[in-house]
Design an enzyme around this catalytic site. Structure first.
Site, PDB file in Angstrom:
ATOM      1  N   SER A  31      20.058  51.806  -5.099  1.00 31.72           N
ATOM      2  CA  SER A  31      19.857  49.462  -4.987  1.00 31.72           C
ATOM      3  C   SER A  31      21.539  49.627  -4.817  1.00 31.72           C
ATOM      4  CB  SER A  31      20.197  49.463  -6.407  1.00 31.72           C
ATOM      5  OG  SER A  31      20.485  50.457  -7.007  1.00 31.72           O
ATOM      6  N   HIS A  62      12.681  42.455  -2.674  1.00 30.05           N
ATOM      7  CA  HIS A  62      11.938  43.238  -1.226  1.00 30.05           C
ATOM      8  C   HIS A  62      11.248  44.059  -1.591  1.00 30.05           C
ATOM      9  CE1 HIS A  62      14.494  46.215  -0.848  1.00 30.05           C
ATOM     10  NE2 HIS A  62      15.318  45.616  -1.615  1.00 30.05           N
ATOM     11  N   HIS A  84      10.982  54.828  -8.252  1.00 27.19           N
ATOM     12  CA  HIS A  84      11.636  54.769  -9.967  1.00 27.19           C
ATOM     13  C   HIS A  84      10.618  55.496 -10.330  1.00 27.19           C
ATOM     14  CE1 HIS A  84      15.128  52.266  -7.777  1.00 27.19           C
ATOM     15  NE2 HIS A  84      15.279  53.416  -8.498  1.00 27.19           N
ATOM     16  N   TYR A  86      10.957  56.175 -14.146  1.00 22.08           N
ATOM     17  CA  TYR A  86      10.807  54.625 -15.050  1.00 22.08           C
ATOM     18  C   TYR A  86       9.505  53.203 -14.500  1.00 22.08           C
ATOM     19  CZ  TYR A  86      14.519  51.670 -11.719  1.00 22.08           C
ATOM     20  OH  TYR A  86      15.011  51.397 -11.627  1.00 22.08           O
ATOM     21  N   GLU A  87       9.622  52.825 -12.944  1.00 28.77           N
ATOM     22  CA  GLU A  87       8.400  52.067 -12.512  1.00 28.77           C
ATOM     23  C   GLU A  87       7.510  52.452 -12.979  1.00 28.77           C
ATOM     24  OE1 GLU A  87       9.775  50.106  -9.231  1.00 28.77           O
ATOM     25  OE2 GLU A  87      10.596  52.259  -8.707  1.00 28.77           O
ATOM     26  N   ALA A 114      22.947  54.147  -7.654  1.00 29.87           N
ATOM     27  CA  ALA A 114      23.639  53.624  -8.504  1.00 29.87           C
ATOM     28  C   ALA A 114      24.215  54.859  -9.989  1.00 29.87           C
ATOM     29  CB  ALA A 114      23.553  52.152  -8.575  1.00 29.87           C
ATOM     30  N   MET A 212      19.408  56.398 -12.715  1.00 27.79           N
ATOM     31  CA  MET A 212      18.081  57.134 -13.265  1.00 27.79           C
ATOM     32  C   MET A 212      17.189  57.069 -11.606  1.00 27.79           C
ATOM     33  SD  MET A 212      17.523  53.638 -15.637  1.00 27.79           S
ATOM     34  CE  MET A 212      18.710  52.819 -16.505  1.00 27.79           C
ATOM     35  N   SER A 213      18.079  57.951 -11.061  1.00 25.28           N
ATOM     36  CA  SER A 213      17.072  58.416  -9.882  1.00 25.28           C
ATOM     37  C   SER A 213      17.264  59.549  -9.384  1.00 25.28           C
ATOM     38  CB  SER A 213      17.082  57.374  -8.583  1.00 25.28           C
ATOM     39  OG  SER A 213      18.553  57.206  -8.323  1.00 25.28           O
ATOM     40  N   ASN A 236      29.451  51.552 -13.658  1.00 19.30           N
ATOM     41  CA  ASN A 236      29.898  50.621 -14.546  1.00 19.30           C
ATOM     42  C   ASN A 236      30.999  52.191 -15.946  1.00 19.30           C
ATOM     43  OD1 ASN A 236      26.940  51.435 -14.658  1.00 19.30           O
ATOM     44  ND2 ASN A 236      27.331  51.577 -16.841  1.00 19.30           N
ATOM     45  N   HIS A 249      22.699  43.991 -16.021  1.00 16.34           N
ATOM     46  CA  HIS A 249      22.251  45.588 -14.321  1.00 16.34           C
ATOM     47  C   HIS A 249      22.930  44.297 -13.602  1.00 16.34           C
ATOM     48  CE1 HIS A 249      19.528  46.147 -11.299  1.00 16.34           C
ATOM     49  NE2 HIS A 249      18.962  44.851 -11.462  1.00 16.34           N
TER      50      HIS A 249
HETATM   51  N1  HPA Z   1      23.238  55.094 -16.145  1.00 18.83           N
HETATM   52  C1  HPA Z   1      21.973  54.563 -16.157  1.00 18.83           C
HETATM   53  N2  HPA Z   1      21.950  53.915 -15.268  1.00 18.83           N
HETATM   54  C2  HPA Z   1      22.766  53.698 -14.328  1.00 18.83           C
HETATM   55  C3  HPA Z   1      24.108  53.505 -14.873  1.00 18.83           C
HETATM   56  C4  HPA Z   1      24.088  53.618 -16.528  1.00 18.83           C
HETATM   57  O1  HPA Z   1      25.004  53.465 -17.179  1.00 18.83           O
HETATM   58  N3  HPA Z   1      24.494  52.763 -13.849  1.00 18.83           N
HETATM   59  C5  HPA Z   1      23.724  52.492 -13.502  1.00 18.83           C
HETATM   60  N4  HPA Z   1      22.487  52.777 -13.039  1.00 18.83           N
END
Ligand code: HPA
Length: 274
Positions: A31, A62, A84, A86-87, A114, A212-213, A236, A249
């Site tokens: 992403s 998309h 993912h 989680y989806e 990310a 998460m991937s 982050n 997000h």
């Molecule tokens: N945790 C999990 N997944 C993420 C994070 C996070 O802090 N930042 C971007 N994807």
């Protein structure tokens, strides 16, 4: 032939009827990292919905597609959008595209994502070279019957991220003066972000970044005998320290774009040398 191999073949054949070039390198764009596609001379694009047995995309906005073309003089196949865990996809669907890209001929997987920075020395906007991973998702994509035509029952993961490819990325980063962090990526199932206590725990067990991937795809790629290189856009701070800020997000997507510019330059130049 197992049912899995049959499905992989069907998807491969669909693509090969329109596309004769055999990709050497498979790329998964995380992403906010979609910018790399602008550097690809595209020969053919396949919406996921058109490829037999590809999972149905629920991705934000998309639809997701597979692009084939040339990047830095190399034939590439690029996933724009990934599936993912989680989806709600079963792990077998999360890794299906990797197996198809392998069947198309790709021997190398470049995977991007990310991630939150567990390591207190990381800042949003940094790029991290993934040296190893820890899987806390509570699932492994290879659980179930194994088809030895794809790979071994008990695949070795001691060098899940290829040391030679890491060397290439490190030397490109130096030459191009792109600051590069490195460390261990922890896979978190999500979709909720980690609590502060969970983040301190993930630091304790050796994590530098959390996302998460990636890990399912990397396991599948290693299983199928591919060489893997992984890069994280740190979006982050995720230290779990008392000054931990709430996660959003929107911030993750915005900072993925900042890191993405460096990451794209790094990948483009590294692929030239692969
Ligand atoms: N945790 C999990 N997944 C993420 C994070 C996070 O802090 N930042 C971007 N994807």
């Amino acid at each position: 032939m197992s049912e899995t191999t049959e499905r992989i073949s069907k998807a491969r054949e669909h693509i090969q009827t329109r596309m004769k070039i055999e990709p050497q390198i498979a790329i998964i764009l995380g992403s906010g990292l979609g910018g790399l596609i602008d550097d690809v001379q595209i020969d053919a694009v396949f919406p996921y919905s058109e490829i037999p047995d590809f999972p149905i995309s629920t991705v934000e906005g998309h639809a997701g597609q597979l692009a084939l073309g040339t990047l830095a003089d190399k034939a590439v196949v690029v996933m724009q959008g990934r599936f993912h865990y989680y989806e709600g996809y079963p792990m077998s669907s999360v890794i299906f595209p990797v197996r198809v890209m392998r069947a198309l001929g790709a021997g190398t997987l470049v995977v991007t994502n990310a991630a939150g920075g567990l390591n207190p020395s990381f800042d949003p906007g940094d790029v991290m070279l993934i040296t190893d991973h820890i899987n806390t998702m509570g699932a492994n994509p290879l659980i179930g019957s194994n088809d030895t035509a794809i790979g071994p029952r008990f695949p070795d993961l001691t060098r899940a991220y290829d040391p030679d490819l890491q060397g290439i990325v490190q030397s490109v980063a130096e030459r191009e003066e792109i600051p590069l962090q490195q460390g261990v990526y922890v896979a978190w199932s999500g979709p909720s972000y980690e609590t502060r206590a969970e983040r301190r725990y993930l630091r304790l067990i050796g994590g530098d970044a959390v996302g998460m991937s990636t890990v399912p795809e990397v396991i599948a790629a290693n299983h199928a005998g591919m060489k893997v290189i992984g890069l994280s856009a740190i979006t982050n701070k995720a230290t779990g320290d008392p000054d931990q800020q709430p996660d959003s997000h929107e911030e993750v997507v915005a900072m993925a774009k900042v890191a993405g510019e460096k990451l794209v330059r790094l990948v483009r130049n590294a692929i030239r040398e692969m």
